[in-house]
Scaffold this motif. Structure first.
Motif, short mmCIF file in Angstrom:
data_model
loop_
_atom_site.label_atom_id
_atom_site.label_comp_id
_atom_site.label_asym_id
_atom_site.label_seq_id
_atom_site.Cartn_x
_atom_site.Cartn_y
_atom_site.Cartn_z
N PHE A 211 32.51 -37.57 8.07
CA PHE A 211 31.47 -37.08 8.98
C PHE A 211 30.58 -38.22 9.47
O PHE A 211 30.03 -38.17 10.56
N LEU A 220 21.99 -40.64 11.98
CA LEU A 220 22.35 -39.55 11.07
C LEU A 220 21.56 -39.59 9.76
O LEU A 220 20.87 -38.64 9.40
N ARG A 223 17.80 -39.14 10.10
CA ARG A 223 17.39 -37.75 10.36
C ARG A 223 17.52 -36.89 9.10
O ARG A 223 16.69 -36.02 8.86
N LEU A 224 18.57 -37.11 8.33
CA LEU A 224 18.71 -36.34 7.09
C LEU A 224 17.61 -36.70 6.09
O LEU A 224 17.06 -35.86 5.40
N ARG A 226 14.64 -37.72 6.89
CA ARG A 226 13.41 -37.11 7.37
C ARG A 226 13.34 -35.64 6.97
O ARG A 226 12.31 -35.15 6.51
N LEU A 227 14.47 -34.97 7.12
CA LEU A 227 14.54 -33.54 6.77
C LEU A 227 14.24 -33.30 5.29
O LEU A 227 13.39 -32.48 4.93
N ARG A 230 10.70 -34.42 4.02
CA ARG A 230 9.67 -33.50 4.46
C ARG A 230 9.50 -32.33 3.50
O ARG A 230 8.42 -31.80 3.32
N SER A 231 10.64 -31.93 2.90
CA SER A 231 10.58 -30.73 2.07
C SER A 231 10.06 -31.01 0.66
O SER A 231 9.79 -30.09 -0.08
N ARG A 232 9.87 -32.29 0.31
CA ARG A 232 9.38 -32.64 -1.03
C ARG A 232 10.21 -31.94 -2.10
O ARG A 232 9.72 -31.05 -2.79
N TRP B 185 6.79 -34.11 18.17
CA TRP B 185 8.14 -34.09 17.61
C TRP B 185 9.18 -34.34 18.69
O TRP B 185 8.90 -34.16 19.87
N ASP B 186 10.38 -34.75 18.27
CA ASP B 186 11.41 -35.07 19.26
C ASP B 186 12.31 -33.89 19.63
O ASP B 186 13.00 -33.93 20.64
N ASN B 187 12.32 -32.85 18.81
CA ASN B 187 13.17 -31.70 19.10
C ASN B 187 12.41 -30.42 18.85
O ASN B 187 11.53 -30.38 17.99
N SER B 231 11.12 -27.24 4.98
CA SER B 231 11.16 -28.45 5.79
C SER B 231 10.99 -28.16 7.27
O SER B 231 10.81 -29.07 8.06
N ARG B 232 11.02 -26.87 7.67
CA ARG B 232 10.86 -26.51 9.09
C ARG B 232 11.86 -27.28 9.94
O ARG B 232 11.48 -28.16 10.73
N MET B 233 13.14 -26.97 9.79
CA MET B 233 14.18 -27.71 10.51
C MET B 233 14.03 -27.65 12.03
O MET B 233 13.69 -26.61 12.58
N ASP B 234 14.30 -28.77 12.67
CA ASP B 234 14.39 -28.72 14.12
C ASP B 234 15.84 -28.42 14.51
O ASP B 234 16.74 -28.41 13.67
N MET B 236 18.13 -30.03 16.12
CA MET B 236 19.11 -31.08 15.94
C MET B 236 19.51 -31.21 14.46
O MET B 236 20.68 -31.36 14.13
N GLU B 237 18.53 -31.14 13.60
CA GLU B 237 18.81 -31.20 12.16
C GLU B 237 19.71 -30.04 11.75
O GLU B 237 20.67 -30.21 11.00
N MET B 240 23.19 -30.67 12.85
CA MET B 240 23.84 -31.67 12.00
C MET B 240 24.34 -31.03 10.72
O MET B 240 25.48 -31.26 10.29
#
Lengths: 266, 266
Positions: A211, A220, A223-224, A226-227, A230-232, B185-187, B231-234, B236-237, B240
């Motif tokens: 992938f 990639l 962004r992962l 960041r995701l 963010r969720s701690r 934010w970007d998305n 995490s409040r996904m956007d 794009m995330e 992915m």
């Protein structure tokens, strides 16, 4: 502090509203109710039904013919006002009321009265002028028909907010904010090292399954990161995700091999 | 902003409470009411009487058999929760909710749902797990019996407070709290429907690869929901992650088959 805040209802028409006001008070820890010249039956079975278990407040409520005796021992009298009257009077928002309240109640015996008027026409000018301050609950310009008990609920809620502030500053340790999620959590949060190991594992797996191409990474992994950052993540969540990754790696390794060799492959 | 906040009432028993909730909403400028499987008669004459002129909100209210369609287009789902449940979930106070709201609604089409449960037993764990955040109205330890419409009134009031803040500062530069992450934010954020499709995909994949056993679910999906909801996904995330899941499913399907058949397998 809350036990020294008195809700004063003047000329209430509907006993149900008196009961609902008592319920609203009790949910927020207020105890003192004073009824001034109710226009209806006052405390009747409907009032008790609507109080829904807050009937102790109705039992202890004081009844007065005029406003004066309900305010005698009060240091600060605040009148709920639907709109500003012809003679401007000091006015605050419910938030400002809440912010002022602890200071106003500093004295050991300080009693505060919150005065509410009739369902149909509120407080008279004479009554409003017996107040130190008016408080106005902002309502929609198109529809300002706030139910009496709903108005009591909002200001009782603001009283409780004020009290919670004093509790937090005395105890110093604010329980809610100690946790990033505002609630006591069930697992410790993952530390930096474990988190980094997870990201290494994630990247390795994504490469394995085709992938992720490190030669053309785009954003990639960023962004992962960041995701998930963010969720701690807590340690249990992190372990679950690593368990999933391990399972996917075995799948990949096992691809083309008999399934029963999966587990032996790592 | 206020017109994009939806009050969702689940399984309401007393039509009078629906009417009183509509009235509470309208005083604060809220317009959208969604009723999910009311247990009583729903909107009946008693509801209209208690709405006291807010019957336009009742007329426009949407009616749903399940919670899902009431949330489809929502980016932020907040559940009113009486107390913390066995699986801790992100929790905020009404004040914190109010402070976050303007940022959450920055997007032109952002819709927020405030979900309220049954008079007698609130929201189920399953319903609570469909929420990004829970909000708890602090009540007295001795008496927490907040009437449904009173709870709607308090949170509708906090919505209006949030809106008033934005009105006051429109001329100012963007406050730091703008956007849920405090930065442009970007998305766009993923909406509820897309998020639910992701969870279905995730669960299906975890079952496929033998990581998740629906017959013995423990708290796996609840914990993964909590992690990703937090995490409040956007969008794009989310795409992915779905791409990764699709790749893993092909691996699983391709297990034991020649690799070149992978892509044709779905």
């Amino acid at each position: 502090m809350l036990e020294r805040i008195r809700i004063v209802l003047i000329g209430t028409s509907h006993p149900g509203n008196i009961g609902a006001a008592a319920r609203a008070m009790k949910t927020m820890g207020l105890e003192q109710l004073a009824l001034v010249a109710p226009r209806g039956e006052g405390i009747n079975p409907e009032a008790i039904a609507r109080a829904s278990g807050a009937d102790d407040i109705l039992e202890r409520a004081t009844l007065h013919d005029t406003l004066e005796p309900a305010l005698t021992d009060c240091q600060w009298v605040v009148g709920a006002s639907a709109r500003s009257r012809h003679l401007p009077w000091p006015l605050c928002s419910p938030r400002e009321f809440s912010a002022r309240l602890p200071g106003e109640m500093q004295g050991q015996d300080s009693t505060v009265a919150l005065v509410f008027g009739r369902e149909d026409k509120g407080l008279t000018n004479e009554e409003l002028q017996r107040c130190h301050t008016h408080v106005h609950i902002p309502t929609s310009a198109d529809y300002s028909s706030l139910n009496l008990a709903a108005a009591v609920q909002v200001l009782a809620y603001e009283c409780r907010q004020a009290w919670l502030t004093t509790q937090a500053s005395t105890a110093d340790a604010l329980p809610g904010s100690a946790y990033p999620f505002g609630v006591e959590w069930d697992n410790p949060l993952a530390n930096h090292a474990d988190t980094e190991r997870f990201f290494e594992h994630l990247e390795r797996t994504l490469i394995d399954i085709g992938f992720h191409d490190p030669a053309n990474p785009r954003q990639l992994m960023a962004r992962l990161r960041r995701l998930y950052m963010r969720s701690r993540m807590d340690v249990m969540e992190l372990n679950m995700l690593r368990g999933i990754l391990t399972r996917v790696e075995r799948l990949q390794d096992g691809n083309g091999k008999p399934a029963d060799q999966d587990d032996a492959s790592r």
